[in-house]
Design an enzyme around this catalytic site. Structure first.
Site, PDB file in Angstrom:
ATOM      1  N   TYR A  63       0.859  -1.201   0.000  1.00 42.23           N
ATOM      2  CA  TYR A  63       0.000   0.000   0.000  1.00 42.23           C
ATOM      3  C   TYR A  63       0.890   1.244   0.000  1.00 42.23           C
ATOM      4  O   TYR A  63       1.408   1.665   1.016  1.00 42.23           O
ATOM      5  CB  TYR A  63      -0.942   0.019   1.211  1.00 42.23           C
ATOM      6  CG  TYR A  63      -1.925  -1.135   1.259  1.00 42.23           C
ATOM      7  CD1 TYR A  63      -2.189  -1.915   0.136  1.00 42.23           C
ATOM      8  CD2 TYR A  63      -2.606  -1.450   2.434  1.00 42.23           C
ATOM      9  CE1 TYR A  63      -3.082  -2.973   0.179  1.00 42.23           C
ATOM     10  CE2 TYR A  63      -3.512  -2.506   2.481  1.00 42.23           C
ATOM     11  CZ  TYR A  63      -3.738  -3.265   1.353  1.00 42.23           C
ATOM     12  OH  TYR A  63      -4.612  -4.318   1.391  1.00 42.23           O
ATOM     13  N   PRO A 209     -15.394  -4.546   2.059  1.00 48.45           N
ATOM     14  CA  PRO A 209     -16.644  -4.778   2.797  1.00 48.45           C
ATOM     15  C   PRO A 209     -17.765  -3.851   2.334  1.00 48.45           C
ATOM     16  O   PRO A 209     -18.939  -4.167   2.485  1.00 48.45           O
ATOM     17  CB  PRO A 209     -16.255  -4.499   4.255  1.00 48.45           C
ATOM     18  CG  PRO A 209     -15.046  -3.614   4.170  1.00 48.45           C
ATOM     19  CD  PRO A 209     -14.318  -4.060   2.941  1.00 48.45           C
ATOM     20  N   LEU A 210     -17.374  -2.703   1.754  1.00 46.37           N
ATOM     21  CA  LEU A 210     -18.381  -1.779   1.216  1.00 46.37           C
ATOM     22  C   LEU A 210     -18.441  -1.908  -0.307  1.00 46.37           C
ATOM     23  O   LEU A 210     -19.000  -1.037  -0.992  1.00 46.37           O
ATOM     24  CB  LEU A 210     -18.049  -0.331   1.595  1.00 46.37           C
ATOM     25  CG  LEU A 210     -17.880  -0.052   3.100  1.00 46.37           C
ATOM     26  CD1 LEU A 210     -17.357   1.364   3.337  1.00 46.37           C
ATOM     27  CD2 LEU A 210     -19.205  -0.237   3.820  1.00 46.37           C
ATOM     28  N   GLY A 211     -17.834  -2.968  -0.816  1.00 43.01           N
ATOM     29  CA  GLY A 211     -17.769  -3.121  -2.275  1.00 43.01           C
ATOM     30  C   GLY A 211     -17.037  -1.939  -2.888  1.00 43.01           C
ATOM     31  O   GLY A 211     -17.360  -1.502  -3.982  1.00 43.01           O
ATOM     32  N   LEU A 216     -23.062   0.652  -1.456  1.00 43.31           N
ATOM     33  CA  LEU A 216     -23.823   1.774  -0.890  1.00 43.31           C
ATOM     34  C   LEU A 216     -24.839   2.335  -1.885  1.00 43.31           C
ATOM     35  O   LEU A 216     -25.698   3.132  -1.516  1.00 43.31           O
ATOM     36  CB  LEU A 216     -22.865   2.891  -0.438  1.00 43.31           C
ATOM     37  CG  LEU A 216     -21.630   2.408   0.316  1.00 43.31           C
ATOM     38  CD1 LEU A 216     -20.793   3.572   0.774  1.00 43.31           C
ATOM     39  CD2 LEU A 216     -22.048   1.553   1.503  1.00 43.31           C
TER      40      LEU A 216
END
Ligand SMILES: NC(=O)c1ccc[n+]([C@@H]2O[C@H](COP(=O)([O-])OP(=O)(O)OC[C@H]3O[C@@H](n4cnc5c(N)ncnc54)[C@H](OP(=O)(O)O)[C@@H]3O)[C@@H](O)[C@H]2O)c1
Length: 279
Positions: A63, A209-211, A216
């Site tokens: 990262y 986890p939120l795509g 959303l």
């Protein structure tokens, strides 16, 4: 109680963390490449994440590369006793759009030493092989990490982006405390690995986890959020938390406002009717 602690505890080997962690991939520059536009603000997000009760922070040497690990040490070292930092190795970044597997023993040895140095620790709490390398035998990569664990450089081992077969193979080489695979409301293709983790009592850490924001946009999620007086992100995370007791989501953000919102998901209790509608 701190907001993320409302998710309750989960074990990673002999370590205990709150079951809602923080993904530190988004504190780097665009495309997860280079420095963020504002390093001070990025450090503030990491400090706030711990204040919110995220006692697991997930990162990787790739990262930035190296930027996320360096910022974590700048923001939080000396580390609070209850903070567990999980990092990953086994991917290299020749450029902004490239994430190339490298599971060669010599690379992994250097990667672990680099993470130890940047994180300023003598032993990494949780070290995860970021992804199997198609050109290196999986057992060779895992055996190298097991050797580094025996040498005292790694406390616990995890794997990422694996199949059930690879998870089983890894478990014949060393104890595995976590699997980090892609899973969210919009993408449940990894159900078999989640089930394998449940059966083995291994933490399942869903990435995206939120795509990556996509979950959303769902009308269903928006509707349930409005009914509960919550936000779509909170509903997407609460659904994951309700989905399995071994689920340990690590939502990622570079924004304090979003971090605060996401930590609040631990207090949202979805009703049976919501869970049926979402599944
Ligand atoms: N093992 C692997 O191969 C792998 C791959 C990818 C990620 N990961 C790990 O998993 C973690 C989570 O994945 P991720 O960060 O890619 O995806 P994510 O958590 O699904 O979504 C993050 C995205 O959603 C936005 N977001 C976050 N909170 C929000 C909110 N409350 N409302 C609206 N938008 C929101 C973020 O933007 P803002 O920054 O603007 O909030 C960011 O663009 C990463 O940080 C990393 O640690 C692992």
């Amino acid at each position: 109680m701190k907001p993320a602690a409302m998710a309750g505890p989960i074990k990673l080997g002999d370590l205990t963390v709150n079951r809602l962690g923080f993904g530190a991939m988004r504190v780097t520059g665009p495309d997860i490449w280079g420095d963020p536009p504002d390093r001070v603000a990025a450090r503030e997000v990491l400090v706030r994440a711990f204040e919110l009760g995220h006692t697991l922070i997930d990162t990787a040497d790739s990262y930035g590369p190296y930027v996320s690990e360096t910022l974590i040490a700048e923001a939080l070292y000396p580390y609070p006793r209850e903070l567990v930092i999980a990092t990953k190795g086994g991917l290299v970044r020749p450029g902004p759009k490239r994430w190339d597997e490298c599971g060669l023993p010599e690379h992994l040895r250097q990667a672990v030493d680099g993470s130890l140095r940047r994180l300023k620790v003598e032993r990494i709490d949780l070290y995860q092989l970021h992804a199997p390398d198609p050109y290196v035998a999986f057992a060779e990569s895992m055996s190298t990490l097991a050797e580094l664990q025996r040498a005292g450089k790694i406390r616990h081992l995890g794997v990422s982006n694996v199949t059930v077969k690879q998870l089983n193979e890894a478990r014949t080489i060393a104890p595995i405390v976590s699997v980090q695979n892609r899973y969210n409301l919009e993408d449940q293709a990894d159900e078999d690995v989640l089930l394998a983790c449940e059966e083995a009592g291994i933490a399942y850490i869903p990435w995206y986890p939120l795509g990556a924001g996509k979950a959303l946009q769902s009308e269903k999620v928006k509707r349930i959020a409005a009914r509960l007086g919550a936000t779509p992100a909170q509903v997407a995370l609460a659904w994951l938390l309700a989905r399995s007791p071994v689920m340990l989501p690590i939502p990622g953000t570079g924004s304090i406002t979003h971090a605060e919102e996401n930590a609040g998901a631990a207090s949202i209790r979805l009703l049976e009717v919501d869970l049926v509608e979402l599944s």
